[in-house]
Design a protein around this motif. Structure first.
Motif, PDB file in Angstrom:
ATOM      1  N   PRO A  69       0.813  -1.222   0.000  1.00  0.00           N
ATOM      2  CA  PRO A  69       0.000   0.000   0.000  1.00  0.00           C
ATOM      3  C   PRO A  69       0.845   1.270   0.000  1.00  0.00           C
ATOM      4  CG  PRO A  69      -0.836  -1.601   1.584  1.00  0.00           C
ATOM      5  CD  PRO A  69       0.465  -2.117   1.112  1.00  0.00           C
ATOM      6  N   SER A  70       2.046   1.193   0.535  1.00  0.00           N
ATOM      7  CA  SER A  70       2.880   2.399   0.600  1.00  0.00           C
ATOM      8  C   SER A  70       3.370   2.845  -0.761  1.00  0.00           C
ATOM      9  CB  SER A  70       4.074   2.155   1.522  1.00  0.00           C
ATOM     10  OG  SER A  70       4.926   1.172   0.959  1.00  0.00           O
ATOM     11  N   LEU A  71       3.227   1.986  -1.792  1.00  0.00           N
ATOM     12  CA  LEU A  71       3.700   2.365  -3.115  1.00  0.00           C
ATOM     13  C   LEU A  71       2.916   3.568  -3.650  1.00  0.00           C
ATOM     14  CD1 LEU A  71       4.170  -1.154  -4.695  1.00  0.00           C
ATOM     15  CD2 LEU A  71       5.965   0.438  -4.076  1.00  0.00           C
ATOM     16  N   GLY A  72       1.720   3.710  -3.191  1.00  0.00           N
ATOM     17  CA  GLY A  72       0.931   4.856  -3.645  1.00  0.00           C
ATOM     18  C   GLY A  72       1.520   6.183  -3.208  1.00  0.00           C
ATOM     19  N   LEU A  73       2.456   6.180  -2.256  1.00  0.00           N
ATOM     20  CA  LEU A  73       3.086   7.413  -1.779  1.00  0.00           C
ATOM     21  C   LEU A  73       4.119   7.956  -2.747  1.00  0.00           C
ATOM     22  CD1 LEU A  73       3.549   6.502   1.997  1.00  0.00           C
ATOM     23  CD2 LEU A  73       1.721   7.843   0.946  1.00  0.00           C
ATOM     24  N   LEU A  74       4.515   7.162  -3.779  1.00  0.00           N
ATOM     25  CA  LEU A  74       5.445   7.688  -4.769  1.00  0.00           C
ATOM     26  C   LEU A  74       4.663   8.640  -5.672  1.00  0.00           C
ATOM     27  CD1 LEU A  74       8.307   7.656  -5.909  1.00  0.00           C
ATOM     28  CD2 LEU A  74       7.576   5.867  -7.482  1.00  0.00           C
ATOM     29  N   SER A  75       4.831   9.879  -5.411  1.00  0.00           N
ATOM     30  CA  SER A  75       4.096  10.904  -6.155  1.00  0.00           C
ATOM     31  C   SER A  75       4.932  12.177  -6.139  1.00  0.00           C
ATOM     32  CB  SER A  75       2.724  11.150  -5.511  1.00  0.00           C
ATOM     33  OG  SER A  75       2.893  11.563  -4.162  1.00  0.00           O
ATOM     34  N   VAL A  76       4.435  13.188  -6.776  1.00  0.00           N
ATOM     35  CA  VAL A  76       5.129  14.475  -6.746  1.00  0.00           C
ATOM     36  C   VAL A  76       5.247  14.950  -5.292  1.00  0.00           C
ATOM     37  CG1 VAL A  76       5.057  16.893  -7.501  1.00  0.00           C
ATOM     38  CG2 VAL A  76       4.278  15.053  -9.031  1.00  0.00           C
ATOM     39  N   TYR A  77       6.452  15.396  -4.940  1.00  0.00           N
ATOM     40  CA  TYR A  77       6.818  15.866  -3.598  1.00  0.00           C
ATOM     41  C   TYR A  77       7.121  14.732  -2.621  1.00  0.00           C
ATOM     42  CZ  TYR A  77       4.827  20.107  -5.583  1.00  0.00           C
ATOM     43  OH  TYR A  77       4.529  21.162  -6.421  1.00  0.00           O
ATOM     44  N   SER A  78       7.158  13.461  -3.088  1.00  0.00           N
ATOM     45  CA  SER A  78       7.654  12.395  -2.221  1.00  0.00           C
ATOM     46  C   SER A  78       9.132  12.647  -1.954  1.00  0.00           C
ATOM     47  CB  SER A  78       7.487  11.031  -2.895  1.00  0.00           C
ATOM     48  OG  SER A  78       6.122  10.701  -3.064  1.00  0.00           O
ATOM     49  N   THR A  79       9.564  12.439  -0.725  1.00  0.00           N
ATOM     50  CA  THR A  79      10.958  12.709  -0.363  1.00  0.00           C
ATOM     51  C   THR A  79      11.643  11.443   0.133  1.00  0.00           C
ATOM     52  OG1 THR A  79      10.316  13.335   1.886  1.00  0.00           O
ATOM     53  CG2 THR A  79      10.458  15.100   0.232  1.00  0.00           C
TER      54      THR A  79
ATOM     55  N   ASP B 139      19.724   5.716  -3.128  1.00  0.00           N
ATOM     56  CA  ASP B 139      19.424   4.280  -3.167  1.00  0.00           C
ATOM     57  C   ASP B 139      17.991   4.008  -2.747  1.00  0.00           C
ATOM     58  OD1 ASP B 139      21.935   3.639  -4.067  1.00  0.00           O
ATOM     59  OD2 ASP B 139      22.741   3.177  -2.071  1.00  0.00           O
ATOM     60  N   GLU B 140      17.545   4.752  -1.734  1.00  0.00           N
ATOM     61  CA  GLU B 140      16.163   4.593  -1.285  1.00  0.00           C
ATOM     62  C   GLU B 140      15.189   5.010  -2.387  1.00  0.00           C
ATOM     63  OE1 GLU B 140      13.196   6.536   2.086  1.00  0.00           O
ATOM     64  OE2 GLU B 140      15.367   6.543   2.436  1.00  0.00           O
ATOM     65  N   PHE B 141      15.520   6.065  -3.093  1.00  0.00           N
ATOM     66  CA  PHE B 141      14.682   6.529  -4.203  1.00  0.00           C
ATOM     67  C   PHE B 141      14.671   5.495  -5.336  1.00  0.00           C
ATOM     68  CE2 PHE B 141      14.890   8.628  -8.415  1.00  0.00           C
ATOM     69  CZ  PHE B 141      13.561   8.973  -8.537  1.00  0.00           C
ATOM     70  N   PHE B 142      15.866   4.973  -5.698  1.00  0.00           N
ATOM     71  CA  PHE B 142      15.938   3.992  -6.782  1.00  0.00           C
ATOM     72  C   PHE B 142      15.140   2.721  -6.436  1.00  0.00           C
ATOM     73  CE2 PHE B 142      20.317   5.921  -7.796  1.00  0.00           C
ATOM     74  CZ  PHE B 142      19.729   6.879  -8.619  1.00  0.00           C
ATOM     75  N   GLU B 143      15.238   2.293  -5.181  1.00  0.00           N
ATOM     76  CA  GLU B 143      14.497   1.104  -4.769  1.00  0.00           C
ATOM     77  C   GLU B 143      12.992   1.345  -4.817  1.00  0.00           C
ATOM     78  OE1 GLU B 143      13.576  -2.674  -3.649  1.00  0.00           O
ATOM     79  OE2 GLU B 143      15.534  -1.872  -4.286  1.00  0.00           O
ATOM     80  N   SER B 144      12.596   2.553  -4.449  1.00  0.00           N
ATOM     81  CA  SER B 144      11.170   2.891  -4.481  1.00  0.00           C
ATOM     82  C   SER B 144      10.644   2.926  -5.907  1.00  0.00           C
ATOM     83  CB  SER B 144      10.950   4.250  -3.810  1.00  0.00           C
ATOM     84  OG  SER B 144       9.576   4.585  -3.802  1.00  0.00           O
ATOM     85  N   VAL B 145      11.447   3.450  -6.836  1.00  0.00           N
ATOM     86  CA  VAL B 145      11.041   3.474  -8.245  1.00  0.00           C
ATOM     87  C   VAL B 145      10.920   2.050  -8.782  1.00  0.00           C
ATOM     88  CG1 VAL B 145      11.747   4.136 -10.579  1.00  0.00           C
ATOM     89  CG2 VAL B 145      11.999   5.750  -8.688  1.00  0.00           C
ATOM     90  N   LYS B 146      11.865   1.192  -8.400  1.00  0.00           N
ATOM     91  CA  LYS B 146      11.820  -0.191  -8.873  1.00  0.00           C
ATOM     92  C   LYS B 146      10.564  -0.891  -8.381  1.00  0.00           C
ATOM     93  CE  LYS B 146      14.438  -4.524  -8.904  1.00  0.00           C
ATOM     94  NZ  LYS B 146      13.227  -5.309  -8.621  1.00  0.00           N
ATOM     95  N   ARG B 147      10.241  -0.727  -7.091  1.00  0.00           N
ATOM     96  CA  ARG B 147       9.046  -1.372  -6.550  1.00  0.00           C
ATOM     97  C   ARG B 147       7.780  -0.776  -7.177  1.00  0.00           C
ATOM     98  NH1 ARG B 147       8.177  -0.624  -1.176  1.00  0.00           N
ATOM     99  NH2 ARG B 147       9.664   1.062  -0.983  1.00  0.00           N
ATOM    100  N   TYR B 148       7.837   0.506  -7.447  1.00  0.00           N
ATOM    101  CA  TYR B 148       6.703   1.176  -8.096  1.00  0.00           C
ATOM    102  C   TYR B 148       6.482   0.615  -9.508  1.00  0.00           C
ATOM    103  CZ  TYR B 148       3.987   5.010 -10.182  1.00  0.00           C
ATOM    104  OH  TYR B 148       3.027   5.756 -10.829  1.00  0.00           O
ATOM    105  N   CYS B 149       7.568   0.441 -10.259  1.00  0.00           N
ATOM    106  CA  CYS B 149       7.469  -0.108 -11.619  1.00  0.00           C
ATOM    107  C   CYS B 149       6.992  -1.556 -11.595  1.00  0.00           C
ATOM    108  CB  CYS B 149       8.824  -0.012 -12.317  1.00  0.00           C
ATOM    109  SG  CYS B 149       9.368   1.663 -12.681  1.00  0.00           S
TER     110      CYS B 149
END
Length: 557
Positions: A25-35, A40-50
């Motif tokens: 459910p936390s994947l929905g938090l990847l949006s504009v202004y996500s920090t 590495d944390e950002f890259f991992e979040s993009v991968k899980r989002y994709c």
């Protein structure tokens, strides 16, 4: 999490969002202004989002100041517009579709230790979904352990198509032939692959190589061919076969079966069948007795197998031992056979068992009393028999357990034979060994010695006697499913190809069998696969020194 679906949303879009929520459910938090605190944390979040939304984003432009990454942009793999070159004589294809989907993150202006997403455009101008997503190059790329497996398989010189199929199975990825060829090319350029080596066409070596790597601790995918998974599969296979091959009795029928029904219900299913009255018209049923055989074949030389215990082509003292073969008149063999054992001058167990179509050769005078082939059997199998054999012998003569690559129609004309059968699927529970071969030879004092065959290669053979199995040495045999069938005079047994069988008989039992070559189809491939999974062990317990000095001297004399 609550979702509000607009009128224009497609079923695929809804499915993707449901998949994303189900995964995390936390994947929905990847949006504009996500920090994020690190790149590495950002890259991992993009991968899980994709992975959750099946969007094919890939890294594109970035900027660094010294060693510090300032921003990073992800674009859709279908970005850009394709400009064809050449004269347009043939159709050209490209993945470029002008897609504007984009993810952009940069260092925060207020806090340089934070990364903030400034652009998130997930509107694609092309179809997206799990099937397409898994085919993208990024999803097909191999991890380091997977690449090690692939390198080992390539070095076996196995066909690329077989390697591709196995890598798809092992990794769960949509591996393409181009992926395999790319790895081959790089391996060849590095000198790690000899393209001129003799190719190996047996795809089952793939499994052996994977099993070898697994046993040595190299195999990274523990869920693929783990010991527990193999045990579970074998147990399921055994249970399913119990439903197909009941271990209490063999199916029985009366009269010659219809060829089509026989093929459909028994040959194609590899099921044994006991048939009553299939050869009632044979004169042999009435004629073949001691007196008739003496009159018909009295001085005819025949080949007789002689052993000290009755076990011919069997394991004894750590060797695969073959019988001594003697040529004698048929009348002499009958004299021995119909004389009580305690009154005989000759030592040993005598058995006519030469399996070279001896009925059409040495015993050709008897062919007028039987059919040259089984008509309905020849129709079902599509061929005439490759061999027709005559069997007759002492009740102590026993055929050790083995299997043949023939479809066998076994007819008993006098006495009875008892078969212990195992379906081919029992192979994992039937211990096999490889043995040096030897032959029995009677010495001048009437004893039998073992003469080792120096020129013969090792012989694979069943290592257990079903009449007296050594479960301490071969505990797996207890899990097998033996089926006992007694075939009496006037009955025929259809013994399917690749079934293991052990045979005993009554005194002076007479039988004829017809061997039809089997179809080398999928069941043969499955059986050979099991053989590769459970190769025979090597046994070497025989020692020439064990033979007495007297035996050696008797043989010389």
């Amino acid at each position: 999490m609550t979702f509000v679906f607009g009128v224009g949303m497609t079923v695929v879009t809804i499915a993707i969002w449901l998949n994303m929520a189900a995964k995390d459910p936390s994947l929905g938090l990847l949006s504009v202004y996500s920090t994020f605190s690190t790149w590495d944390e950002f890259f991992e979040s993009v991968k899980r989002y994709c992975d959750a939304t099946y969007q094919p984003f890939v890294k594109r432009s970035s900027k660094k100041q010294g060693e510090t990454l300032v921003y990073q942009t992800f674009l859709c793999t279908h970005r850009g517009v394709f400009t064809p070159r050449g004269r347009g004589l043939r159709e050209t294809k490209s993945s470029k579709e002008g897609c504007l989907a984009k993810i952009h993150a940069t260092l925060s202006k207020e806090d340089k230790s934070r990364i903030v997403v400034t652009i998130l455009n997930d509107k694609h101008n092309h179809e997206i979904g799990p099937e397409l997503y898994n085919k993208y190059v990024k999803q097909r790329s191999f991890t380091k352990p997977e690449r090690e497996i692939l390198h080992n398989l390539i070095r076996l010189n196995i066909p690329s198509q077989s390697i591709r199929q196995e890598m798809c199975s092992v990794t769960g990825k949509e591996v393409t032939m181009q992926d395999i060829h790319n790895v081959k090319r790089k391996l060849r350029e590095s000198g790690g692959y000899d393209m001129m080596a003799e190719p190996q066409k047996d795809p089952s070596l793939l499994i052996l190589e994977l099993a070898k790597m697994k046993n040595s601790g190299i195999h990274p995918i523990h869920c693929h061919v783990s010991d527990a998974r193999v045990d579970e599969a074998l147990t399921a296979l055994s249970e399913e076969m119990r439903e197909l091959y009941p271990n209490t009795e063999c199916q029985e029928t009366a009269g010659a079966p219809d060829p089509l029904q026989f093929y459909r219900n028994f040959v194609s299913q590899n099921r044994p069948l006991l048939i009553n009255g299939a050869f009632n018209h044979w004169p042999a049923l009435e004629k073949w007795n001691e007196n008739y055989l003496r009159n018909k074949l009295g001085n005819t030389p025949v080949t007789v197998s002689v052993t000290p215990t009755g076990y011919a082509d069997a394991i004894y003292e750590g060797r695969f031992v073959m019988p001594e073969e003697r040529i004698m008149p048929m009348s002499q063999f009958l004299d021995i056979l119909f004389t009580p054992v305690e009154d005989r001058k000759e030592q040993g167990v005598f058995y006519i068992q030469k399996q070279n179509s001896n009925l059409t050769d040495e015993f050709s005078a008897l062919m007028e009393d039987v059919d040259s082939h089984i008509p309905w059997g020849s129709t079902a199998f599509g061929v005439k028999p490759e061999a027709v054999n005559f069997w007759m012998g002492d009740e102590r003569a026993i055929t050790s357990m083995h299997r043949d690559h023939y479809e066998n129609l076994y007819c008993v004309l006098s006495g009875e034979k008892t078969f212990i059968l195992h379906p081919p699927t029992d192979l994992p529970y039937i211990p096999y060994g490889t043995y040096r071969s030897a032959v029995y030879k009677e010495t001048c004092n009437g004893e039998f010695a073992l003469i080792e065959d120096e020129d013969c290669s090792e012989v694979p053979w069943v290592a257990v006697d079903p009449l007296n199995p050594d479960l301490e040495q071969h505990p797996q045999y207890a899990q097998s499913q033996p089926l006992s069938v007694t075939v009496r005079a006037g009955q025929m047994l259809y013994l399917p190809s690749l079934w293991f069988h052990h045979v005993r008989q009554s005194q002076a039992c007479i039988a004829v069998n017809y061997w039809y070559d089997m179809e080398f189809d999928m069941k043969w491939a499955y059986y050979k696969f099991l053989e590769k999974m459970f190769p025979p062990q090597r046994f070497d317990h025989f020692n020439k020194a064990e033979q007495s000095h007297d035996d050696q001297e008797d043989l010389k004399s």
